[in-house]
Scaffold this active site. Structure first.
Site, short mmCIF file in Angstrom:
data_model
loop_
_atom_site.label_atom_id
_atom_site.label_comp_id
_atom_site.label_asym_id
_atom_site.label_seq_id
_atom_site.Cartn_x
_atom_site.Cartn_y
_atom_site.Cartn_z
N VAL A 22 7.70 -4.25 -5.06
CA VAL A 22 7.62 -3.64 -6.39
C VAL A 22 7.12 -4.68 -7.39
O VAL A 22 6.25 -4.39 -8.22
CB VAL A 22 8.97 -3.05 -6.83
CG1 VAL A 22 8.94 -2.59 -8.27
CG2 VAL A 22 9.34 -1.89 -5.90
N TYR A 23 7.64 -5.89 -7.33
CA TYR A 23 7.19 -6.96 -8.21
C TYR A 23 5.68 -7.17 -8.06
O TYR A 23 4.94 -7.22 -9.04
CB TYR A 23 7.94 -8.25 -7.89
CG TYR A 23 7.50 -9.44 -8.70
CD1 TYR A 23 8.01 -9.66 -9.97
CD2 TYR A 23 6.57 -10.34 -8.19
CE1 TYR A 23 7.60 -10.75 -10.73
CE2 TYR A 23 6.16 -11.43 -8.94
CZ TYR A 23 6.68 -11.63 -10.20
OH TYR A 23 6.27 -12.71 -10.94
N CYS A 24 5.21 -7.28 -6.81
CA CYS A 24 3.78 -7.49 -6.55
C CYS A 24 2.95 -6.31 -7.05
O CYS A 24 1.85 -6.50 -7.60
CB CYS A 24 3.54 -7.73 -5.07
SG CYS A 24 4.24 -9.29 -4.48
#
Length: 105
Positions: free
Chosen positions: A12-14
């Site tokens: 999700v961060y990426c």
């Protein structure tokens, strides 16, 4: 770096980093004809508060290891990169800049 490389367990961060990069590309297309320069500065491992509120002990430890294995970037490092990009002549846009610790690649 998260929008360019694979980091298992950070999907999700990426994805959010990749989305910001694509958003800035579209904003450049929309605003460039009006003379507006839109930049995306993408720092690698940096000393920040990221991770302070992580609930998952393994992920928090992984981030801590990344920071100890590399000499992480600092806020002044990123500020210098931004200053460089802004100092370009008015007809030049440093559109995307990946700024990474040397050991990160």
């Amino acid at each position: 770096m998260g929008g360019h490389l694979l980091f298992p367990d950070w999907s999700v961060y990426c994805a959010t980093k990749a989305a910001v990069a694509h958003l800035t590309r579209n904003l450049r297309a929309e605003l460039g004809p009006r003379g507006v320069r839109v930049k995306n500065i993408e720092p690698g491992v940096t000393t920040t508060e990221l991770g302070a509120g992580m609930r998952d002990d393994e992920t928090r430890a992984s981030l801590s290891r990344m920071r100890s294995d590399l000499k992480p970037l600092t806020a002044p490092d990123i500020a210098e990169a931004i200053a460089f990009s802004v100092a370009a002549p008015p007809n030049v846009n440093v559109a995307e800049m990946v700024v990474a610790p040397v050991r990160q690649g």
